[in-house]
Design a protein around this motif. Structure first.
Motif, PDB file in Angstrom:
ATOM      1  N   PHE A  84       0.884  -1.164   0.000  1.00 11.35           N
ATOM      2  CA  PHE A  84       0.000   0.000   0.000  1.00 11.35           C
ATOM      3  C   PHE A  84       0.919   1.210   0.000  1.00 11.35           C
ATOM      4  CE2 PHE A  84      -3.835  -2.269   2.046  1.00 11.35           C
ATOM      5  CZ  PHE A  84      -4.567  -2.198   0.865  1.00 11.35           C
TER       6      PHE A  84
ATOM      7  N   THR B 296      -5.838  -5.883   3.379  1.00 13.65           N
ATOM      8  CA  THR B 296      -4.548  -5.772   2.691  1.00 13.65           C
ATOM      9  C   THR B 296      -4.522  -6.533   1.357  1.00 13.65           C
ATOM     10  OG1 THR B 296      -3.684  -5.731   4.929  1.00 13.65           O
ATOM     11  CG2 THR B 296      -2.069  -5.768   3.143  1.00 13.65           C
TER      12      THR B 296
ATOM     13  N   GLY C 202     -11.011  -2.193   4.212  1.00 16.65           N
ATOM     14  CA  GLY C 202      -9.884  -2.089   3.273  1.00 16.65           C
ATOM     15  C   GLY C 202      -8.824  -3.115   3.610  1.00 16.65           C
TER      16      GLY C 202
ATOM     17  N   ASP D  85     -10.014  -1.618  11.954  1.00 10.75           N
ATOM     18  CA  ASP D  85      -8.704  -1.348  11.360  1.00 10.75           C
ATOM     19  C   ASP D  85      -8.947  -0.917   9.916  1.00 10.75           C
ATOM     20  OD1 ASP D  85      -6.224  -1.429  10.136  1.00 10.75           O
ATOM     21  OD2 ASP D  85      -5.924  -3.589  10.402  1.00 10.75           O
TER      22      ASP D  85
ATOM     23  N   HIS E  48      -5.105  -8.217   8.392  1.00  7.26           N
ATOM     24  CA  HIS E  48      -3.643  -8.084   8.335  1.00  7.26           C
ATOM     25  C   HIS E  48      -3.008  -8.969   9.411  1.00  7.26           C
ATOM     26  CE1 HIS E  48       0.303  -6.058   8.708  1.00  7.26           C
ATOM     27  NE2 HIS E  48       0.137  -5.894   7.410  1.00  7.26           N
TER      28      HIS E  48
ATOM     29  N   ALA F 221      -6.469   0.789   8.148  1.00  6.29           N
ATOM     30  CA  ALA F 221      -5.114   1.336   8.004  1.00  6.29           C
ATOM     31  C   ALA F 221      -4.944   2.089   6.679  1.00  6.29           C
ATOM     32  CB  ALA F 221      -4.086   0.223   8.125  1.00  6.29           C
TER      33      ALA F 221
ATOM     34  N   THR G 245       2.077   2.879  14.641  1.00  8.91           N
ATOM     35  CA  THR G 245       1.603   2.024  13.552  1.00  8.91           C
ATOM     36  C   THR G 245       0.227   1.455  13.889  1.00  8.91           C
ATOM     37  OG1 THR G 245       2.572   0.077  14.572  1.00  8.91           O
ATOM     38  CG2 THR G 245       3.966   1.231  12.982  1.00  8.91           C
ATOM     39  N   ALA G 246      -0.418   0.936  12.856  1.00  8.80           N
ATOM     40  CA  ALA G 246      -1.714   0.274  13.064  1.00  8.80           C
ATOM     41  C   ALA G 246      -1.529  -0.958  13.946  1.00  8.80           C
ATOM     42  CB  ALA G 246      -2.320  -0.114  11.726  1.00  8.80           C
TER      43      ALA G 246
ATOM     44  N   THR H  11     -12.047  -5.184   9.537  1.00  5.95           N
ATOM     45  CA  THR H  11     -11.140  -4.476   8.634  1.00  5.95           C
ATOM     46  C   THR H  11     -11.956  -3.748   7.585  1.00  5.95           C
ATOM     47  OG1 THR H  11      -9.604  -6.322   8.884  1.00  5.95           O
ATOM     48  CG2 THR H  11      -9.075  -4.689   7.193  1.00  5.95           C
TER      49      THR H  11
ATOM     50  N   HIS I 139      -0.257   8.022   7.643  1.00  5.80           N
ATOM     51  CA  HIS I 139       1.070   7.815   7.035  1.00  5.80           C
ATOM     52  C   HIS I 139       1.016   6.875   5.828  1.00  5.80           C
ATOM     53  CE1 HIS I 139       1.943   4.356  10.119  1.00  5.80           C
ATOM     54  NE2 HIS I 139       1.773   3.803   8.935  1.00  5.80           N
ATOM     55  N   LYS I 140      -0.162   6.337   5.536  1.00  5.06           N
ATOM     56  CA  LYS I 140      -0.270   5.562   4.308  1.00  5.06           C
ATOM     57  C   LYS I 140      -0.712   6.459   3.150  1.00  5.06           C
ATOM     58  CE  LYS I 140      -0.905   0.655   5.185  1.00  5.06           C
ATOM     59  NZ  LYS I 140      -0.028   0.568   6.347  1.00  5.06           N
TER      60      LYS I 140
HETATM   61  C1  LIG Z   1      -5.351  -3.379   6.851  1.00  9.39           C
HETATM   62  C2  LIG Z   1      -3.991  -3.208   7.460  1.00  9.39           C
HETATM   63  N1  LIG Z   1      -3.867  -3.230   8.790  1.00  9.39           N
HETATM   64  C3  LIG Z   1      -2.673  -3.077   9.389  1.00  9.39           C
HETATM   65  C4  LIG Z   1      -1.533  -2.858   8.651  1.00  9.39           C
HETATM   66  C5  LIG Z   1      -0.236  -2.686   9.358  1.00  9.39           C
HETATM   67  O1  LIG Z   1       0.135  -1.356   9.359  1.00  9.39           O
HETATM   68  P1  LIG Z   1       1.326  -0.783  10.259  1.00  9.39           P
HETATM   69  O2  LIG Z   1       2.568  -0.965   9.473  1.00  9.39           O
HETATM   70  O3  LIG Z   1       0.968   0.660  10.464  1.00  9.39           O
HETATM   71  O4  LIG Z   1       1.344  -1.553  11.516  1.00  9.39           O
HETATM   72  C6  LIG Z   1      -1.610  -2.803   7.250  1.00  9.39           C
HETATM   73  C7  LIG Z   1      -0.410  -2.577   6.436  1.00  9.39           C
HETATM   74  O5  LIG Z   1      -0.445  -2.470   5.247  1.00  9.39           O
HETATM   75  C8  LIG Z   1      -2.872  -2.986   6.646  1.00  9.39           C
HETATM   76  O6  LIG Z   1      -3.016  -2.981   5.315  1.00  9.39           O
END
Ligand SMILES: Cc1ncc(COP(=O)(O)O)c(C=O)c1O
Length: 480
Positions: A80, A246, A244, A271, A192, A273, A147-148, A242, A302-303
């Protein structure tokens, strides 16, 4: 280096950075180096005597750049996006200069107060329910996590602590270990890996719920598993939805899942993210409908919101759930205002004690782009993804593997997994563009995520011609 030299070198560095960003597409997006390339290029030990700045700078191109994957190249379509913008970089520089560690209000009042207000600004851009905002006199509020992954872990731990306290209030004889051994958390089979990891670190079972043919978890699937687990004597306490995913940017059905979680008294975390940034556009905000049932919500500016790493924003409906879970009050961290109810001490909202002045990045970016500029940026990436999708649709050799909702396109050649694995290998080995795969159902799928801030239609067209060319070569080699 004194201030006079810093002035000069700083200006040179700004020029270097601007040149890097402006000319990034001339660099090969993915490096040619092999593992271990760097060690022989620099000495085995740190220098005894100070070196010249010129010599350090020379080594950027000699040592570092040959091993850089250029995430901000318009030929980068992997994973992403990770955000980058000039205002955010400038804010980061200022944050480095102030260099405070804002663990409490007293440790640097501006660091704490700007963060609280920025999280309210952003919450309003997303049209989050008022309960999540701090400035409305409500019980909620937001915090910047690194981070997420940290955000998910933090809320899972808070939910665990909450349920343990709740059960012990009625059954004081039950030990924490007894209760924890029966706890069960849930997430999607598309979630994720960081969600599963939060379960591992938190020492609780994490069960994956089967998603439907759109890769989305539905309410009845969660309801069923909760009932089965309760019948086995387990204690369901947490569900991570979730928005969106991954692999394919699928959306769990939170309007169904939310009422199940609320009725079952299970903490629902969302989540989002990657996708969260898109919710600032009114046309994508319906994807967040159901957030009113959630206990916590997280996404990564930050994404996709032009704020450089790291800036992962987490809101909770009841901040006491988070703060109350792991409060430590050593004397050296106490200050006069902490019991006043007017201030936030963010150290209680996160795992580490220390924290940087990250809200400066949000403040600079929000003010320099405005909501309209940020919306335009998101819309442009989605349009570029749609352009790529329409090129694929017009070519009978390819199939699209998941609905294209935001700026991610999942696709494959019609045919075997081996065929698609070879196609991806060839794409990546030519180093012209960079993609990563995913698995959807049992299929090997290529992911094309519009990532760089500077991606234009011509880059999409170039990427497409390149993929087409490699696909044609590959298909011609197959026995007829
Ligand atoms: C849906 C989802 N959740 C969590 C994450 C993890 O993100 P982070 O690197 O901020 O922990 C990602 C990373 O691409 C993601 O796509």
């Amino acid at each position: 280096m004194d201030a006079a030299e810093f002035r000069r070198r700083g200006k040179e560095m700004v020029d270097y950075v601007a040149d890097y960003v402006e000319n990034i597409e001339k660099r090969q997006v993915y490096p040619d180096v092999e593992p271990g390339y760097l060690r022989p290029l620099i000495p085995d030990e740190a220098p005894e005597e100070a070196e010249n700045y010129e010599d350090v700078v020379k080594d950027i191109e000699r040592v570092i750049m040959p091993g850089v994957t250029h995430w901000h190249s318009p030929y980068f379509y992997a994973y992403f996006p990770t955000a980058q913008s000039f205002p955010a970089m400038l804010a980061d520089m200022l944050s480095g200069a102030i260099g405070c560690i804002g663990f409490s209000w007293a440790a640097s009042p501006a660091c704490t107060e700007l963060e609280t207000v920025m999280l309210d600004w952003l919450g309003k851009m997303l049209k989050l329910p008022e309960d999540f905002l701090a400035g409305t006199g409500g019980k909620g509020g937001g915090v910047i996590q690194g981070t997420a992954s940290e955000a998910t872990l933090m809320v899972l731990l808070a939910a665990r602590s909450k349920i343990v306290k709740l059960i012990q209030a009625d059954h004081p004889d039950q030990s924490e270990a007894d209760i924890t051994s029966k706890l069960v958390a849930y997430t999607s089979d598309q979630a994720h890996s960081s969600v599963e990891r939060a379960g591992l670190i938190g020492g609780v079972r994490m069960k994956k719920i089967l998603s439907d043919d759109k890769f989305s978890v539905r309410g009845d699937a969660l309801q069923r598993i909760i009932e089965e687990d309760r019948a086995k004597g387990l204690i369901p306490f947490f569900f991570c939805a979730t928005l969106g995913t991954t692999p394919s940017c699928a959306f769990d059905c939170i309007t169904e899942l939310g009422p199940v979680c609320n009725a079952e008294k299970i903490w629902m975390h969302i989540d989002a993210a990657y996708a969260g940034s898109a919710f600032i556009c009114p046309e994508f905000r319906p994807l967040l409908n159901g957030v009113e049932f959630a206990d916590s919500f997280n996404f990564n500016p930050h994404k996709w919101l032009l704020v450089n790493f790291d800036c992962s924003t987490l809101w909770v409906r009841k901040r006491s759930d988070l703060i109350g879970a792991f409060k430590m009050e050593p004397l050296y961290l106490k200050h006069d205002h902490q019991e006043s109810g007017l201030v936030t001490d963010y150290r209680h909202w996160q795992i580490p004690l220390g924290r940087r002045f990250r809200s400066l990045k949000l403040w600079f970016v929000f003010r320099m782009y405005g909501l309209k500029g940020l919306q335009a940026y998101i819309r442009k990436h989605i349009e570029l993804a749609k352009e790529f999708e329409s090129l694929l649709k017009a070519d009978q050799r390819f199939e699209i593997s998941a609905d294209v909702v935001l700026a991610l396109v999942c696709f494959r050649l019609k045919g075997s997994n081996e065929l698609n694995e070879t196609l991806l290998k060839r794409i990546n080995s030519t180093r012209k563009i960079h993609l990563v795969p995913c698995q959807l159902a049992d299929k090997f799928v290529l992911r094309f995520a519009v990532c760089a801030r500077t991606t234009e239609s011509r880059h999409i067209q170039e990427a497409w011609s390149h993929i087409c060319h490699l696909a044609s070569e590959l298909l011609q080699e197959l026995p007829h």
